[in-house]
Design a protein around this motif. Structure first.
Motif, short mmCIF file in Angstrom:
data_model
loop_
_atom_site.label_atom_id
_atom_site.label_comp_id
_atom_site.label_asym_id
_atom_site.label_seq_id
_atom_site.Cartn_x
_atom_site.Cartn_y
_atom_site.Cartn_z
N ASN A 333 -29.50 32.11 -161.88
CA ASN A 333 -30.83 32.27 -161.27
C ASN A 333 -31.16 31.17 -160.28
O ASN A 333 -32.28 31.12 -159.76
N THR A 334 -30.21 30.27 -159.99
CA THR A 334 -30.40 29.31 -158.92
C THR A 334 -29.52 29.65 -157.72
O THR A 334 -29.39 28.86 -156.79
N ILE A 335 -28.92 30.85 -157.74
CA ILE A 335 -28.22 31.38 -156.58
C ILE A 335 -29.22 32.30 -155.87
O ILE A 335 -29.61 33.34 -156.38
N LEU A 336 -29.66 31.89 -154.68
CA LEU A 336 -30.81 32.51 -154.06
C LEU A 336 -30.43 33.31 -152.81
O LEU A 336 -29.54 32.92 -152.05
N PRO A 337 -31.12 34.42 -152.59
CA PRO A 337 -30.89 35.20 -151.37
C PRO A 337 -31.43 34.45 -150.16
O PRO A 337 -32.21 33.50 -150.29
N THR A 338 -31.02 34.87 -149.00
CA THR A 338 -31.56 34.34 -147.75
C THR A 338 -32.09 35.50 -146.92
O THR A 338 -31.72 36.66 -147.13
N LYS A 339 -32.95 35.18 -145.98
CA LYS A 339 -33.51 36.23 -145.13
C LYS A 339 -32.41 36.88 -144.29
O LYS A 339 -32.44 38.08 -144.03
N ALA A 340 -31.42 36.10 -143.88
CA ALA A 340 -30.33 36.64 -143.06
C ALA A 340 -29.53 37.70 -143.80
O ALA A 340 -29.00 38.63 -143.20
N ASP A 341 -29.45 37.57 -145.13
CA ASP A 341 -28.67 38.54 -145.89
C ASP A 341 -29.32 39.91 -145.92
O ASP A 341 -28.64 40.92 -146.11
N VAL A 342 -30.64 39.96 -145.76
CA VAL A 342 -31.32 41.25 -145.73
C VAL A 342 -30.77 42.09 -144.58
O VAL A 342 -30.37 43.25 -144.77
N ALA A 343 -30.71 41.51 -143.39
CA ALA A 343 -30.18 42.23 -142.23
C ALA A 343 -28.69 42.52 -142.40
O ALA A 343 -28.21 43.60 -142.01
N LEU A 344 -27.94 41.58 -142.99
CA LEU A 344 -26.51 41.79 -143.20
C LEU A 344 -26.26 43.00 -144.10
O LEU A 344 -25.40 43.84 -143.80
N GLN A 345 -27.02 43.12 -145.18
CA GLN A 345 -26.83 44.25 -146.09
C GLN A 345 -27.19 45.56 -145.40
O GLN A 345 -26.47 46.57 -145.54
#
Length: 466
Positions: A333-345
């Protein structure tokens, strides 16, 4: 200055994508709300221009033991009430290594033994709050709430024990509280850890689940909104051209790609073997004249090297596009998403011909792009975990929401992979896509791109009524 203020409680990183990396805040501000994140994650939302109050105090260790007892007791209660053994499969065996761990397990067992019925479960819920009321964490939360005077505290997930003190403090100060049910499989797994005044759910199906498992909750306080989880797929501004995407990730424009989306090691311990089975099937199809490749997107919280041997063996077929998540601690739970990954997915799904995985919600990401999803449904010959089986995975309660077995393309053995991919490429999946859309509408309120707007509409009503 705005006359309406909301504290969005982020007890862990799972709510970042839904509520911080989306247009959720923008919609609220347009409605006149002052939006402040009560942020307990390591991520600094101020870097995105968002208002935040850091929350770094921790709950009492004893509260976590009560939480464990509550979850186990509820699962036992569900199993007995509906005579359904699936609920016992949601229990995890805790570590018994060391005196401290064994002592904790003993305390949990004692708490469980006293909670065999509805009254016992109620006492556990009350004990969670009582435990946190005696903590410095609770006192700190009260100080913040008295200073900020929000109209509502909205929690982004119902699961973390870290959310109990903030919500309890708000309730004790007569500030309305609400909690979003984070995922489609959470309620059957007894992960309703927090008690809020209002609950936001994905669908009528999920509302019925909430009432089934927690009949003391008044339906008037359950709000069907959908989830912002899938909204990004409807945001055309996130898409880049196919040529740019392929160039960025060293893909071949002459090939069609199947996206293998990995699971975590607990859900699918044999995932590397499934990836290799897919690679061999693609190799066979290419030998027959097709031009195919595999995009491998690993589970975002899986930083292991367990796939590397397979990737190295099939470099011309498998192209890894890793999720843009950041590891900021040792626990998952300390592995966090990033805003850039939203577009990547979004772009990964857009430029894949289909997705393949074991029982993932990615089936719904796929269908937003009118793509089919293959579900792996066989065990490998040399399993990593002897008592693990795909049969057990698909017995989980959330798969019972599937209105038709033809909502995905089932792969029942490795020998079926090549033929089923070839069939899909001949556009033989129209019924599957149609059924997947029906399934999506069962588990998530339609239209799926308006979830954030519906959440704010409900928040407005709560404030008005209060």
């Amino acid at each position: 200055m705005s006359s309406k203020k909301i504290l969005i409680l982020l007890p862990d990183g799972v709510g970042l994508r839904n509520f911080a990396f989306s247009n959720f805040v923008e919609i609220g501000e347009q409605l006149g709300w002052e939006v402040i994140f009560w942020n307990q994650t390591p991520f600094y939302l101020s870097s995105l221009g968002l208002k935040e109050i850091k929350l770094q105090v921790k709950p009492r260790p004893f509260t976590d033991l009560i939480k464990r007892a509550k979850i186990n007791s509820e699962l036992s209660h569900f199993e007995n009430k509906w005579n359904d053994s699936v609920y016992s499969s949601y229990k995890f065996s805790p570590s018994s290594s060391g005196i401290k761990a064994r002592l904790k397990n003993t305390i949990v067992s004692i708490l469980e033994s006293r909670s065999k019925n509805e009254n016992g479960l109620k006492q556990l819920r009350n004990r969670l709050k009582k435990s946190e009321r005696s903590s410095k964490f609770y006192d700190h939360c009260k100080v913040v709430l008295k200073r900020e005077k929000p109209d509502i505290v909205f929690c982004t997930s119902q699961r973390p024990v870290t959310a109990i003190a903030p919500l309890t403090a708000a309730q004790d100060l007569n500030i309305p509280t609400a909690s979003f049910i984070f995922s489609w499989d959470n309620l059957s797994k007894a992960t309703l850890v927090v008690e809020a005044d209002h609950y936001f759910v994905w669908s009528k199906y999920m509302m019925d689940e909430l009432v089934k498992y927690y009949p003391y909750i008044n339906t008037k306080n359950i709000h069907i909104t959908g989830t912002p989880q899938f909204e990004a797929h409807y945001n055309a501004s996130l898409l880049i051209s196919k040529e740019v995407f392929f160039e960025q990730h060293n893909l071949d424009l002459q090939k069609k790609y199947i996206c293998f989306s990995g699971d975590d090691i607990t859900t699918s311990p044999d995932d590397p073997q499934y990836l290799e089975d897919l690679a061999k099937a693609v190799q066979t199809l290419n030998a027959e004249g097709l031009h195919l490749g595999i995009i491998f997107r690993r589970c975002p919280v899986d930083f292991s090297g367990r796939y590397q041997a397979v990737i190295d063996t099939y470099p011309e077929i498998i192209k890894e596009i890793s999720p843009l998540w950041e590891k900021q601690g040792d626990s998952w739970n300390t592995i966090l998403p990033t805003k850039a990954d939203v577009a990547l997915q979004v772009n990964t799904v857009q430029y894949s011909s289909a997705l393949i995985n074991l029982g993932s919600t990615m089936v719904f990401d796929a269908v937003t792009h009118n793509k089919s999803c293959f579900y792996i449904n066989y065990d490998v010959e040399n399993k990593k975990v002897e008592d693990w089986s795909t049969e057990n995975i698909y017995k989980y309660v959330h798969f019972r929401s599937m209105p038709s077995s033809n909502s995905v393309i089932w792969i029942n053995s490795k020998n079926e992979i090549a033929n089923k991919i070839a069939s899909l490429l001949n556009n033989d999946d129209e019924d599957v896509i149609r059924n997947a859309k029906t399934w999506f509408n069962v588990i998530n309120e339609s239209p799926a791109d308006k979830a954030s707007e519906r959440i704010w509409k409900c928040l407005e009503k709560i404030k008005t009524n209060n």
